[in-house]
Scaffold this motif. Structure first.
Motif, short mmCIF file in Angstrom:
data_model
loop_
_atom_site.label_atom_id
_atom_site.label_comp_id
_atom_site.label_asym_id
_atom_site.label_seq_id
_atom_site.Cartn_x
_atom_site.Cartn_y
_atom_site.Cartn_z
N PRO A 64 2.66 -3.30 9.31
CA PRO A 64 2.02 -2.04 9.69
C PRO A 64 0.69 -1.87 8.94
O PRO A 64 0.50 -2.45 7.88
N GLN A 65 -0.19 -1.06 9.51
CA GLN A 65 -1.50 -0.82 8.91
C GLN A 65 -1.73 0.67 8.76
O GLN A 65 -1.25 1.46 9.57
N ALA A 66 -2.47 1.04 7.72
CA ALA A 66 -2.79 2.45 7.45
C ALA A 66 -4.13 2.51 6.73
O ALA A 66 -4.62 1.50 6.23
N ALA A 67 -4.69 3.70 6.64
CA ALA A 67 -5.93 3.90 5.91
C ALA A 67 -5.62 4.36 4.49
O ALA A 67 -4.97 5.37 4.30
N ALA A 68 -6.09 3.60 3.51
CA ALA A 68 -5.87 3.95 2.11
C ALA A 68 -6.95 4.93 1.67
O ALA A 68 -8.11 4.80 2.03
N HIS A 69 -6.53 5.94 0.88
CA HIS A 69 -7.47 6.93 0.38
C HIS A 69 -7.61 6.86 -1.14
O HIS A 69 -8.60 7.33 -1.68
#
Length: 74
Positions: A64-69
């Motif tokens: 899975p992929q996500a946006a890191a903050h």
């Protein structure tokens, strides 16, 4: 925001892959795309134990992929 804790197993200029252990298979963990808020990632290295704050929305791809903050080295 949610967090994921694990080891950096891949490190590129615009993304990292973090997995629960260093012996992770290519589809284990989460790929995080790095946003502008993160800043300089030159201090990050493969093998570091990190906590990544990221958006709840993740892709259904493998891994899975996500946006890191935010990334904190533990």
């Amino acid at each position: 925001m949610v967090t994921f804790t694990g080891y950096i197993v891949e490190l590129e200029a615009a993304r990292i892959r973090v997995a629960p252990n260093l012996e992770a298979e290519p589809f284990d963990g989460i790929v995080f795309h790095l946003d502008e808020q993160i800043g300089d990632i030159s201090t990050l290295t493969v093998g570091q134990f990190v906590r990544v704050e990221h958006s709840e929305m993740m892709t259904k791809s493998l891994p899975p992929q996500a946006a890191a903050h935010r990334i904190d080295v533990l």
